[in-house]
Design a protein around this motif. Sequence first.
Motif, mmCIF file in Angstrom:
data_model
loop_
_atom_site.group_PDB
_atom_site.id
_atom_site.type_symbol
_atom_site.label_atom_id
_atom_site.label_comp_id
_atom_site.label_asym_id
_atom_site.label_seq_id
_atom_site.Cartn_x
_atom_site.Cartn_y
_atom_site.Cartn_z
ATOM 1 N N ARG A 71 46.106 -13.634 86.638
ATOM 2 C CA ARG A 71 45.650 -13.006 87.885
ATOM 3 C C ARG A 71 46.417 -11.712 88.133
ATOM 4 N NH1 ARG A 71 44.924 -18.141 91.964
ATOM 5 N NH2 ARG A 71 44.053 -19.533 90.412
ATOM 6 N N ARG A 72 47.692 -11.726 87.791
ATOM 7 C CA ARG A 72 48.533 -10.551 88.042
ATOM 8 C C ARG A 72 48.357 -9.491 86.949
ATOM 9 N NH1 ARG A 72 50.805 -6.566 88.415
ATOM 10 N NH2 ARG A 72 52.852 -6.062 89.296
ATOM 11 N N PHE A 73 48.263 -9.934 85.679
ATOM 12 C CA PHE A 73 48.153 -8.998 84.556
ATOM 13 C C PHE A 73 46.808 -9.194 83.848
ATOM 14 C CE2 PHE A 73 52.910 -9.513 84.806
ATOM 15 C CZ PHE A 73 53.150 -8.266 85.351
ATOM 16 N N ASP A 74 46.845 -9.905 82.723
ATOM 17 C CA ASP A 74 45.581 -10.209 82.041
ATOM 18 C C ASP A 74 45.725 -11.467 81.183
ATOM 19 O OD1 ASP A 74 46.954 -9.492 79.778
ATOM 20 O OD2 ASP A 74 45.907 -7.588 79.458
ATOM 21 N N ALA A 75 44.648 -11.814 80.493
ATOM 22 C CA ALA A 75 44.633 -13.066 79.723
ATOM 23 C C ALA A 75 45.613 -13.027 78.560
ATOM 24 C CB ALA A 75 43.222 -13.343 79.215
ATOM 25 N N LYS A 76 45.846 -11.830 78.006
ATOM 26 C CA LYS A 76 46.754 -11.729 76.853
ATOM 27 C C LYS A 76 48.185 -12.091 77.261
ATOM 28 C CE LYS A 76 45.635 -7.552 75.564
ATOM 29 N NZ LYS A 76 45.727 -6.248 74.898
ATOM 30 N N VAL A 77 48.612 -11.580 78.424
ATOM 31 C CA VAL A 77 49.972 -11.884 78.900
ATOM 32 C C VAL A 77 50.098 -13.380 79.164
ATOM 33 C CG1 VAL A 77 51.675 -11.473 80.723
ATOM 34 C CG2 VAL A 77 50.256 -9.587 79.896
ATOM 35 N N ARG A 78 49.067 -13.942 79.782
ATOM 36 C CA ARG A 78 49.081 -15.391 80.057
ATOM 37 C C ARG A 78 49.202 -16.189 78.753
ATOM 38 N NH1 ARG A 78 43.946 -18.745 82.606
ATOM 39 N NH2 ARG A 78 44.779 -20.834 82.273
ATOM 40 N N SER A 79 48.388 -15.846 77.773
ATOM 41 C CA SER A 79 48.384 -16.605 76.524
ATOM 42 C C SER A 79 49.706 -16.451 75.783
ATOM 43 C CB SER A 79 47.232 -16.137 75.628
ATOM 44 O OG SER A 79 46.017 -16.362 76.281
ATOM 45 N N ALA A 88 54.300 -2.587 87.610
ATOM 46 C CA ALA A 88 54.132 -3.278 86.326
ATOM 47 C C ALA A 88 52.656 -3.494 86.007
ATOM 48 C CB ALA A 88 54.861 -4.610 86.359
ATOM 49 N N ARG A 89 52.319 -3.246 84.735
ATOM 50 C CA ARG A 89 50.948 -3.428 84.266
ATOM 51 C C ARG A 89 50.931 -4.407 83.087
ATOM 52 N NH1 ARG A 89 50.468 -1.510 88.439
ATOM 53 N NH2 ARG A 89 49.430 0.419 89.086
ATOM 54 N N ALA A 90 49.727 -4.831 82.721
ATOM 55 C CA ALA A 90 49.595 -5.850 81.675
ATOM 56 C C ALA A 90 50.222 -5.397 80.358
ATOM 57 C CB ALA A 90 48.121 -6.173 81.475
#
Lengths: 46, 557
Positions: B109-117, B499-501
């Motif tokens: 939610r804050r960055f993107d799916a790549k950071v989450r994964s 901060a960005r993804a």
Amino acid sequence: MQDTTKNEDPPVERSDAWWYKVYFAVLVTTVVVIALLQAFTYYFSN
Amino acid sequence: MRPLDWAVVVAYLVYVIWDGIRMTKHSGNVEGYFLANRSLPWWAVGLSVMATQLSAITLVGTTGQAYSDGMRFIQFYYGLPLAMVILCVTAVPFFYRANVYTAYEYLERRFDAKVRSLTSFFFLISRGLGVGVIIAAPSVILSIVLGWHEMTTIFVIGISTTIYTMIGGVQAVTWTDVKQMFVIFFGLTVVIFVIISQFPAGVSFADGLTLAGATGKLTTVSLSFDLKEKYTLWSGMIGGLFLFLSYFGCDQSQVQRFLTAKSVSEGRTSLLMSAFLKIPMQFMILLVGVLVFVFYQFTAPPMIFNQVETGKVAETAQYQTLKGEFDTAHQKRETAAEHFLQERTDATRQEYLAADKAFNASRKNAVEYVKSATKNDSFNDVNYVFPTFVVQNMPMGVIGLIIAAIFAAAMSSISAELNALATATTIDFYRRHFNKDGTDKQYVFFGRIATFVWGLFACIVATYATNLGSLIEVVNKFGSFFYGSLLGVFVLAFAVKRARARGAFFGLLFGIASVWVASHFTDIEFLWFNVVGCVVTVAAGYLISLTDKGGIDVVEA
């Protein structure tokens, strides 16, 4: 006791001011505990 | 182990497994299975938080460490209360109100799916390895008590815990944790009283502590600034702070605990329970190790506590020579200890310290000999001290109770870790990437399969972990390698609006690379890896984010 899925009253949220007092108590307690541990060490080491 | 001891252990195991499995009725839907429908009271969650962190390693490794190195390890926990306060202000309300299943879900939610994964992937790697070490510790004990091969005990413990976790989900984990904490505390209290009661006539509890204090075993605060010194006030307050922020705030095995609470307030209270109780509890566990040290001032200790390794070399001439020297050193130390307690002068103190030094040198020679004779360079006797002491010196019934307490500590941690690994695998990968519109039944089924697979993986890791030195340090070193960098990503998410993804993604990779460099090319102790990883991740993440003009703004939870 363990049937936690039953309907219960909505949870009560404490105010931020109340929490800040609790946080302060935690930090003061920590300092006191470390001081007591140091006193314990000193007492039995000398 | 006599029949009464076996009865206590078997009764405990049967009860816990039955208690876990009967939670199946609350685990039919995905929120029930992974988050207990967010319905648990703070005291149950708080005990579960403590039980998850207090593994068998804590009982076996920490007591052994206190026996050989004293209480300085307690400084490791000095940063914990402050970490809990920071998390109560930040992570608990953020995660709870975001209504997420995993901490890493918030990062999408804050960055993107790549950071989450990526963060979830690093959690799975570090925790998967960590839980292997957690299984290894009680396996060491059982292998001594039963005379079984460690491989057998690893799979018996790992698979039995896996089964009830797989079936009962987080409800089983939490409610069994509560009972296991009571077993652990009861066991520790009993063992303390029994050890003290076995001191020779005329030697009081205070006398014992005087002996331990004279040898420096009661050191609880070191103000040294040496980064190569493992446990100091500063490494605990700073390095420990970063480690605990990361462990309790970014590790799914702990985040999942407070996500099961009824409300934000109950989640906060559950964490503050550890803030108040963790240091005293750790003191109690270390005290057991110190009391074992005192006990062996007046009773001949084994030269080597690991009976399996001893058996390989016990008949050699050199071992017998070393044993003779060791027995003489013990007798001299015992005499010197008695003199010191009778006449507390500087001269008797120095005599006792010299005898203790000679005793330690004798034991060190023996350990070195066993290492070389068995060609086992990783041999470490620390983990065998407490279980061997219990089996050889505790009365009937108490042995069973302590073994049950060690089982309780192991199973409470293993079950929580497996449940968290399954949750991250199911929610962050299976549901996110492979089956977005699945049914509750499918997710719960996949969660159970994931629990089983992670349990098997952990057992395989455990087979390699039994000889890795002090197990408590091994598991913390595993964690410290990743934790600081993972914390850095969450600091970017919570506190750095710019901060960005892209910055978070590459910042994390830079952070882990920096820890790798620090571990291979510097001598700094592992607690500082958490600081290095976090600082590098935040700095690199921020700088890289400056190159990204787009991205998303902060999403308020």
